[in-house]
Design a protein around this motif. Sequence first.
Motif, short mmCIF file in Angstrom:
data_model
loop_
_atom_site.label_atom_id
_atom_site.label_comp_id
_atom_site.label_asym_id
_atom_site.label_seq_id
_atom_site.Cartn_x
_atom_site.Cartn_y
_atom_site.Cartn_z
N ALA A 97 4.35 -4.39 -6.42
CA ALA A 97 3.28 -3.64 -6.20
C ALA A 97 3.09 -2.53 -5.12
O ALA A 97 2.26 -1.76 -5.16
CB ALA A 97 2.28 -4.73 -5.76
N GLU A 98 4.12 -2.53 -4.26
CA GLU A 98 4.44 -1.62 -3.46
C GLU A 98 5.87 -1.28 -3.40
O GLU A 98 6.65 -1.91 -3.78
CB GLU A 98 4.04 -2.00 -1.95
CG GLU A 98 2.39 -2.36 -1.78
CD GLU A 98 2.13 -2.49 -0.28
OE1 GLU A 98 2.98 -2.30 0.65
OE2 GLU A 98 1.15 -3.58 -0.02
N PRO A 99 6.33 -0.09 -2.81
CA PRO A 99 7.81 0.54 -2.87
C PRO A 99 8.44 -0.50 -2.15
O PRO A 99 7.96 -1.17 -0.87
CB PRO A 99 7.54 1.78 -2.24
CG PRO A 99 6.29 2.54 -2.48
CD PRO A 99 5.46 1.14 -2.28
N VAL A 100 9.72 -0.79 -2.43
CA VAL A 100 10.80 -1.53 -1.81
C VAL A 100 11.45 -0.77 -0.87
O VAL A 100 12.45 0.18 -1.74
CB VAL A 100 11.76 -2.47 -2.73
CG1 VAL A 100 12.66 -3.09 -2.04
CG2 VAL A 100 10.71 -3.29 -3.50
N ILE A 101 11.41 -0.44 0.41
CA ILE A 101 12.37 0.58 1.16
C ILE A 101 13.26 0.09 2.07
O ILE A 101 13.35 -1.24 2.58
CB ILE A 101 11.05 1.07 2.08
CG1 ILE A 101 9.80 1.51 1.39
CG2 ILE A 101 11.80 2.07 3.12
CD1 ILE A 101 9.92 2.73 0.61
N HIS A 141 1.33 10.50 8.27
CA HIS A 141 -0.13 9.89 7.52
C HIS A 141 -0.31 11.07 6.32
O HIS A 141 -1.28 11.82 6.17
CB HIS A 141 -1.10 9.69 8.32
CG HIS A 141 -0.94 8.42 9.20
ND1 HIS A 141 -0.93 7.23 8.53
CD2 HIS A 141 -0.92 8.30 10.34
CE1 HIS A 141 -0.65 6.41 9.56
NE2 HIS A 141 -0.79 6.93 10.83
N ILE A 142 0.99 11.54 5.70
CA ILE A 142 0.43 12.66 4.79
C ILE A 142 -0.17 12.14 3.60
O ILE A 142 0.12 11.15 2.90
CB ILE A 142 2.11 12.92 4.27
CG1 ILE A 142 3.00 13.55 5.38
CG2 ILE A 142 2.10 14.13 3.16
CD1 ILE A 142 4.63 13.84 4.95
N ALA A 143 -1.14 12.97 3.20
CA ALA A 143 -2.06 12.67 2.13
C ALA A 143 -1.06 13.13 0.88
O ALA A 143 -0.62 14.20 0.76
CB ALA A 143 -3.21 13.53 2.18
N ARG A 144 -1.49 12.01 -0.25
CA ARG A 144 -0.73 12.17 -1.43
C ARG A 144 -0.94 13.77 -2.03
O ARG A 144 -0.20 14.33 -2.67
CB ARG A 144 -1.23 11.15 -2.47
CG ARG A 144 -0.36 11.17 -3.82
CD ARG A 144 -0.73 9.86 -4.45
NE ARG A 144 -0.01 9.94 -5.79
CZ ARG A 144 -0.01 8.96 -6.66
NH1 ARG A 144 -0.75 7.66 -6.35
NH2 ARG A 144 0.92 8.75 -7.54
N ALA A 145 -2.14 13.99 -2.03
CA ALA A 145 -2.51 15.32 -2.26
C ALA A 145 -1.92 16.44 -1.94
O ALA A 145 -1.61 17.74 -2.56
CB ALA A 145 -4.13 15.35 -2.55
N TYR A 231 3.39 6.87 1.64
CA TYR A 231 3.49 5.49 2.02
C TYR A 231 4.56 5.56 3.18
O TYR A 231 4.33 4.76 4.17
CB TYR A 231 4.24 4.69 0.67
CG TYR A 231 4.23 3.29 1.06
CD1 TYR A 231 3.44 2.06 0.76
CD2 TYR A 231 5.67 2.85 1.60
CE1 TYR A 231 3.64 0.93 0.84
CE2 TYR A 231 5.80 1.31 1.83
CZ TYR A 231 5.05 0.58 1.47
OH TYR A 231 4.95 -0.93 1.45
N ILE A 232 5.71 6.21 3.00
CA ILE A 232 6.56 6.14 4.17
C ILE A 232 6.31 6.69 5.42
O ILE A 232 6.39 6.24 6.50
CB ILE A 232 7.95 6.80 3.57
CG1 ILE A 232 8.67 6.04 2.61
CG2 ILE A 232 8.86 7.17 5.15
CD1 ILE A 232 9.80 6.75 2.00
#
Length: 291
Positions: A97-101, A141-145, A231-232
């Motif tokens: 459901a979320e990235p595995v980092i 906190h980079i926006a996806r866009a 996310y990161i």
Amino acid sequence: MRLVSLQTQPGQSRVAGVRAGRYIDLQAVDPKIPTTMRELLQAGAGIWQQVARAIEQGSEIVGPITLLAPMPDPQKIFGIGLNYADHAREQGKEPPAEPVIFNKLPTCVRAHGNPIVLPKLSKEVDYEAELVVIIGKRGKHIARADAMSHVAGYACGNDVSARDWQARKPGGQWLLGKSFDSFAPFGPEMVTVDEVGELPNLRIQSRIDGRVMQDSTLAQLIFDVPYLLEYISGICTLEPGDVIFTGTPPGVGMARKPPVWLQPGQTVEVEIERVGTLSNPVVAEEGRASS
């Protein structure tokens, strides 16, 4: 554009352009162009027009050359686990459901042509073909866009993994199992985002001695590059030169029956359409018993 990091003298790294397969001296055209990849990325978007002109006008670097990883000394290396839908199916698992980092230590970085060294402490060393993302602009906190404006370019990578450490050590030693010296080759070039274009349908393969082991497309990525940056960067600030190994498709050695582990004398290739081909020989660490 295609860029490499290389040495023309021991201990001195410099960035060069690539034109028709030849390494181009950028600073001879424009002395204001930074000499290392980190400095180049830190210079900001305004430098790229100068770099493009220097690649077009510059002359080939002559003399002995040692190729380095495109970003020889990243501060942070992130890996993404189980990030291809077809790889999740291969493992018999639901997509996360979320990235595995996880992380890889910077000391495991190697270049195209450098050996992957099978360590004395592991008998189950695996290959993982991956698209590598190289960060070009600082962000928190980079926006996806807005995420792609923070990406400098891509490279081919091999997330070499000691599966016995990753799976069977107490707690699952992902960091150590992923971080033996030489376990993060990537390159040969950094290819800028505009040169590569849209990612989803690009083919990704790994080969051992010419035998295709993995064969998929980047359309199978569960979490795409903008999602991963968003996310990161919510957890830590991404800096120019940071590197993300974005996950691997099916066909890894541990999923095969019987398992296939890397052996001395082999050559591993990772090829990604429009990005290039990374090739590394496999050797054994001195004193390692044969598998």
